[in-house]
Design an enzyme around this catalytic site. Sequence first.
Site, PDB file in Angstrom:
ATOM      1  N   ASP A  86      -0.381 -22.742   8.551  1.00  0.00           N
ATOM      2  CA  ASP A  86       0.744 -22.399   7.684  1.00  0.00           C
ATOM      3  C   ASP A  86       0.194 -21.723   6.426  1.00  0.00           C
ATOM      4  O   ASP A  86      -0.585 -22.324   5.683  1.00  0.00           O
ATOM      5  CB  ASP A  86       1.480 -23.691   7.337  1.00  0.00           C
ATOM      6  CG  ASP A  86       2.661 -23.501   6.405  1.00  0.00           C
ATOM      7  OD1 ASP A  86       2.855 -22.398   5.861  1.00  0.00           O
ATOM      8  OD2 ASP A  86       3.399 -24.484   6.210  1.00  0.00           O
ATOM      9  N   ILE A  87       0.606 -20.494   6.175  1.00  0.00           N
ATOM     10  CA  ILE A  87       0.092 -19.744   5.027  1.00  0.00           C
ATOM     11  C   ILE A  87       0.416 -20.422   3.694  1.00  0.00           C
ATOM     12  O   ILE A  87      -0.322 -20.282   2.730  1.00  0.00           O
ATOM     13  CB  ILE A  87       0.587 -18.279   5.043  1.00  0.00           C
ATOM     14  CG1 ILE A  87      -0.278 -17.421   4.115  1.00  0.00           C
ATOM     15  CG2 ILE A  87       2.080 -18.196   4.729  1.00  0.00           C
ATOM     16  CD1 ILE A  87      -0.113 -15.939   4.315  1.00  0.00           C
ATOM     17  N   GLY A 137      11.493 -17.099   8.175  1.00  0.00           N
ATOM     18  CA  GLY A 137      10.077 -16.980   8.521  1.00  0.00           C
ATOM     19  C   GLY A 137       9.150 -17.251   7.355  1.00  0.00           C
ATOM     20  O   GLY A 137       9.360 -18.181   6.574  1.00  0.00           O
ATOM     21  N   VAL A 138       8.101 -16.421   7.247  1.00  0.00           N
ATOM     22  CA  VAL A 138       7.107 -16.566   6.179  1.00  0.00           C
ATOM     23  C   VAL A 138       7.783 -16.472   4.811  1.00  0.00           C
ATOM     24  O   VAL A 138       7.495 -17.261   3.907  1.00  0.00           O
ATOM     25  CB  VAL A 138       6.005 -15.485   6.314  1.00  0.00           C
ATOM     26  CG1 VAL A 138       5.108 -15.438   5.086  1.00  0.00           C
ATOM     27  CG2 VAL A 138       5.168 -15.731   7.564  1.00  0.00           C
ATOM     28  N   ASP A 139       8.695 -15.540   4.658  1.00  0.00           N
ATOM     29  CA  ASP A 139       9.385 -15.319   3.383  1.00  0.00           C
ATOM     30  C   ASP A 139      10.093 -16.594   2.920  1.00  0.00           C
ATOM     31  O   ASP A 139       9.917 -17.040   1.786  1.00  0.00           O
ATOM     32  CB  ASP A 139      10.381 -14.169   3.554  1.00  0.00           C
ATOM     33  CG  ASP A 139      10.923 -13.624   2.248  1.00  0.00           C
ATOM     34  OD1 ASP A 139      10.336 -13.885   1.183  1.00  0.00           O
ATOM     35  OD2 ASP A 139      11.943 -12.908   2.309  1.00  0.00           O
ATOM     36  N   TYR A 159      10.941  -8.956  12.864  1.00  0.00           N
ATOM     37  CA  TYR A 159      10.853  -7.495  12.868  1.00  0.00           C
ATOM     38  C   TYR A 159      10.271  -6.962  14.174  1.00  0.00           C
ATOM     39  O   TYR A 159      10.208  -5.753  14.387  1.00  0.00           O
ATOM     40  CB  TYR A 159      10.067  -6.990  11.672  1.00  0.00           C
ATOM     41  CG  TYR A 159      10.828  -7.077  10.347  1.00  0.00           C
ATOM     42  CD1 TYR A 159      12.061  -7.731  10.245  1.00  0.00           C
ATOM     43  CD2 TYR A 159      10.322  -6.511   9.202  1.00  0.00           C
ATOM     44  CE1 TYR A 159      12.744  -7.802   9.048  1.00  0.00           C
ATOM     45  CE2 TYR A 159      11.004  -6.571   7.985  1.00  0.00           C
ATOM     46  CZ  TYR A 159      12.213  -7.223   7.923  1.00  0.00           C
ATOM     47  OH  TYR A 159      12.885  -7.287   6.727  1.00  0.00           O
ATOM     48  N   ASN A 203      11.499  -9.443   2.710  1.00  0.00           N
ATOM     49  CA  ASN A 203      12.484  -8.414   3.044  1.00  0.00           C
ATOM     50  C   ASN A 203      12.721  -7.593   1.785  1.00  0.00           C
ATOM     51  O   ASN A 203      12.289  -7.967   0.695  1.00  0.00           O
ATOM     52  CB  ASN A 203      13.766  -9.022   3.632  1.00  0.00           C
ATOM     53  CG  ASN A 203      14.482  -9.927   2.653  1.00  0.00           C
ATOM     54  OD1 ASN A 203      14.765  -9.536   1.525  1.00  0.00           O
ATOM     55  ND2 ASN A 203      14.762 -11.151   3.065  1.00  0.00           N
ATOM     56  N   SER A 228       5.338  -8.252   9.934  1.00  0.00           N
ATOM     57  CA  SER A 228       6.291  -7.603  10.863  1.00  0.00           C
ATOM     58  C   SER A 228       6.302  -8.165  12.285  1.00  0.00           C
ATOM     59  O   SER A 228       7.000  -7.636  13.139  1.00  0.00           O
ATOM     60  CB  SER A 228       6.087  -6.080  10.927  1.00  0.00           C
ATOM     61  OG  SER A 228       6.560  -5.476   9.749  1.00  0.00           O
ATOM     62  N   THR A 229       5.560  -9.246  12.549  1.00  0.00           N
ATOM     63  CA  THR A 229       5.494  -9.748  13.922  1.00  0.00           C
ATOM     64  C   THR A 229       6.544 -10.797  14.250  1.00  0.00           C
ATOM     65  O   THR A 229       6.668 -11.211  15.398  1.00  0.00           O
ATOM     66  CB  THR A 229       4.102 -10.347  14.233  1.00  0.00           C
ATOM     67  OG1 THR A 229       3.857 -11.432  13.338  1.00  0.00           O
ATOM     68  CG2 THR A 229       3.026  -9.285  14.102  1.00  0.00           C
TER      69      THR A 229
END
Length: 170
Positions: A11-12, A33-35, A127, A25, A123-124
């Site tokens: 997990d980042i 997601g990550v955002d 997106y 975005n 983007s994976t």
Amino acid sequence: MTPTLTLVQGDITGQSADAIVNAANSSLLGGGGVDGAIHRRGGPEILAECRALRASRYGKGLRTGQAVATTAGRLDARWVIHTVGPVHSAGEDRSALLASCYRESLRVADELGARTVAFPAVSTGVYGWPMDDAARIAVEAVRAAGTAVEEVRFVLFDDRAYAAFAEHVR
């Protein structure tokens, strides 16, 4: 100088780095997601700075392939670098925009004086960029960037992403 490339599965938002890159975005106001994870774990300080950016320089949002930094809030980092990846298209080659996300994030990291930068696989997710192609583009862009960053850490969420990046980092 080319930075050391490191792969981590996980997990980042749990990474300790000078800068953590957010696959944002264009609104800069959070998402999935990550955002969403970065905004949730980082706390309201990140969203407050993103709102200020929208009210000043980025009234129409951040353009695809660009990057901008904010505080990292409660994350174990000094900054979050937000970049907007392209939506994958089978009919249009948008790989230059994806590469730009990595180059622009490193340019911002250099301006900030960051030495360690943690990237997700931009983007994976929703997106839709194919993981192997995204890994190739990310690694090539970082290797060609000419950055003062000492370590670029690709933080991959699952086995499939880790394996795809490992193929290109060798």
